[in-house]
Design a protein around this motif. Structure first.
Motif, short mmCIF file in Angstrom:
data_model
loop_
_atom_site.label_atom_id
_atom_site.label_comp_id
_atom_site.label_asym_id
_atom_site.label_seq_id
_atom_site.Cartn_x
_atom_site.Cartn_y
_atom_site.Cartn_z
N TYR A 105 0.82 -1.21 0.00
CA TYR A 105 0.00 0.00 0.00
C TYR A 105 0.86 1.26 0.00
CZ TYR A 105 0.84 -1.15 4.89
OH TYR A 105 1.42 -1.51 6.06
N THR A 106 2.10 1.17 0.53
CA THR A 106 3.01 2.31 0.47
C THR A 106 3.33 2.64 -0.98
OG1 THR A 106 3.98 1.56 2.55
CG2 THR A 106 5.23 3.19 1.29
N TRP A 107 3.56 1.61 -1.78
CA TRP A 107 3.81 1.82 -3.21
C TRP A 107 2.58 2.38 -3.92
CZ3 TRP A 107 8.49 2.19 -4.85
CH2 TRP A 107 9.50 1.52 -4.19
N LEU A 108 1.41 1.96 -3.50
CA LEU A 108 0.16 2.47 -4.08
C LEU A 108 0.03 3.98 -3.80
CD1 LEU A 108 -2.49 1.63 -5.54
CD2 LEU A 108 -3.48 1.41 -3.26
N PHE A 109 0.31 4.39 -2.57
CA PHE A 109 0.26 5.81 -2.23
C PHE A 109 1.34 6.60 -2.98
CE2 PHE A 109 -1.59 4.36 2.03
CZ PHE A 109 -2.90 4.56 1.59
N ALA A 110 2.53 5.99 -3.15
CA ALA A 110 3.61 6.65 -3.88
C ALA A 110 3.23 6.86 -5.34
CB ALA A 110 4.89 5.83 -3.78
N ILE A 111 2.63 5.85 -5.93
CA ILE A 111 2.18 5.98 -7.33
C ILE A 111 1.13 7.08 -7.45
CG2 ILE A 111 0.90 4.78 -9.15
CD1 ILE A 111 2.43 2.24 -8.33
N GLY A 112 0.21 7.13 -6.48
CA GLY A 112 -0.80 8.19 -6.47
C GLY A 112 -0.17 9.56 -6.34
N VAL A 125 2.83 10.47 -7.23
CA VAL A 125 3.67 10.80 -8.38
C VAL A 125 2.82 11.07 -9.63
CG1 VAL A 125 5.38 9.86 -9.98
CG2 VAL A 125 5.69 9.59 -7.52
N PHE A 126 1.82 10.24 -9.90
CA PHE A 126 1.09 10.34 -11.15
C PHE A 126 -0.18 11.18 -11.10
CE2 PHE A 126 3.61 6.45 -11.86
CZ PHE A 126 4.27 6.85 -13.01
N LEU A 127 -0.67 11.51 -9.92
CA LEU A 127 -1.89 12.32 -9.85
C LEU A 127 -1.75 13.72 -10.45
CD1 LEU A 127 -3.82 11.41 -6.61
CD2 LEU A 127 -4.64 11.39 -8.94
N PRO A 128 -0.59 14.39 -10.37
CA PRO A 128 -0.51 15.71 -11.04
C PRO A 128 -0.77 15.63 -12.54
CG PRO A 128 1.28 15.47 -9.51
CD PRO A 128 0.60 14.15 -9.56
N TYR A 129 -0.21 14.62 -13.20
CA TYR A 129 -0.44 14.45 -14.63
C TYR A 129 -1.92 14.18 -14.91
CZ TYR A 129 -0.49 12.36 -19.26
OH TYR A 129 -0.80 12.07 -20.55
N VAL A 130 -2.50 13.28 -14.16
CA VAL A 130 -3.91 12.93 -14.35
C VAL A 130 -4.78 14.15 -14.07
CG1 VAL A 130 -5.78 11.47 -13.50
CG2 VAL A 130 -3.51 10.49 -13.84
N ALA A 131 -4.43 14.94 -13.05
CA ALA A 131 -5.23 16.12 -12.71
C ALA A 131 -5.21 17.14 -13.83
CB ALA A 131 -4.70 16.73 -11.42
N VAL A 132 -4.07 17.36 -14.44
CA VAL A 132 -3.98 18.32 -15.53
C VAL A 132 -4.78 17.83 -16.74
CG1 VAL A 132 -2.40 19.35 -17.21
CG2 VAL A 132 -1.81 19.32 -14.79
N VAL A 133 -4.66 16.57 -17.06
CA VAL A 133 -5.40 16.02 -18.20
C VAL A 133 -6.90 16.10 -17.96
CG1 VAL A 133 -5.86 13.92 -19.52
CG2 VAL A 133 -3.52 14.55 -18.99
N VAL A 134 -7.35 15.70 -16.78
CA VAL A 134 -8.78 15.72 -16.48
C VAL A 134 -9.31 17.15 -16.44
CG1 VAL A 134 -10.46 15.25 -14.64
CG2 VAL A 134 -8.82 13.51 -15.29
N ALA A 135 -8.52 18.08 -15.92
CA ALA A 135 -8.97 19.47 -15.84
C ALA A 135 -9.04 20.13 -17.20
CB ALA A 135 -8.05 20.27 -14.93
N ASN A 136 -8.18 19.73 -18.13
CA ASN A 136 -8.15 20.39 -19.43
C ASN A 136 -9.05 19.75 -20.47
OD1 ASN A 136 -6.41 22.41 -18.68
ND2 ASN A 136 -4.60 21.20 -19.14
N VAL A 137 -9.49 18.53 -20.25
CA VAL A 137 -10.35 17.87 -21.22
C VAL A 137 -11.77 18.37 -21.01
CG1 VAL A 137 -11.34 15.66 -21.90
CG2 VAL A 137 -8.92 15.83 -21.40
N GLY A 138 -12.37 18.87 -22.09
CA GLY A 138 -13.76 19.34 -22.00
C GLY A 138 -14.71 18.18 -22.00
#
Length: 119
Positions: free
Chosen positions: A51-58, A60-73
């Motif tokens: 679960y530590t690795w799961l939180f680390a992946i979250g 690390v990768f959530l900024p990219y996902v957040a930008v994509v989700v925020a910019n997609v209409g």
């Protein structure tokens, strides 16, 4: 010009730019809060495990996902735009049917007469 049997609706207008921006900012903010929570849980929870690795992946990768989700209409929220009719008629008037040929207005310029002093 073809006339539409249904009137123009204010609900068929697209979303206001400010509302769309606010929605994108809210999505981005929520995902960044989740990222901070993942980072804190990654460092705070012991003993370390999968679960530590799961939180680390979250974290690390959530900024990219957040930008994509925020910019997609999201096109499914936007209703289909209606083209307003150009013909104005009173309720009691009978609307005459129009043929399918478009009205074409042609503007031509006459040649300049060098002998005409008014030009």
């Amino acid at each position: 010009m073809k006339t539409s049997p249904k009137p123009q609706s204010a609900t068929s207008l697209p979303r206001a730019p400010r509302e769309a921006s606010d929605a994108r900012n809210t999505k981005y903010l929520v995902m960044m809060v989740i990222r901070v929570i993942c980072f804190i849980l990654m460092a705070a929870i012991t003993p370390y495990g999968w679960y530590t690795w799961l939180f680390a992946i979250g974290a690390v990768f959530l900024p990219y996902v957040a930008v994509v989700v925020a910019n997609v209409g999201k096109e499914s929220d936007v209703p289909e735009r209606e083209v307003p009719d150009r013909q104005i008629a009173a309720e009691d008037q009978e609307v005459l049917p129009q043929d399918d040929t478009p009205l074409v207005i042609t503007i031509t310029e006459s040649p300049m007469n060098p002998e005409d002093p008014s030009r």
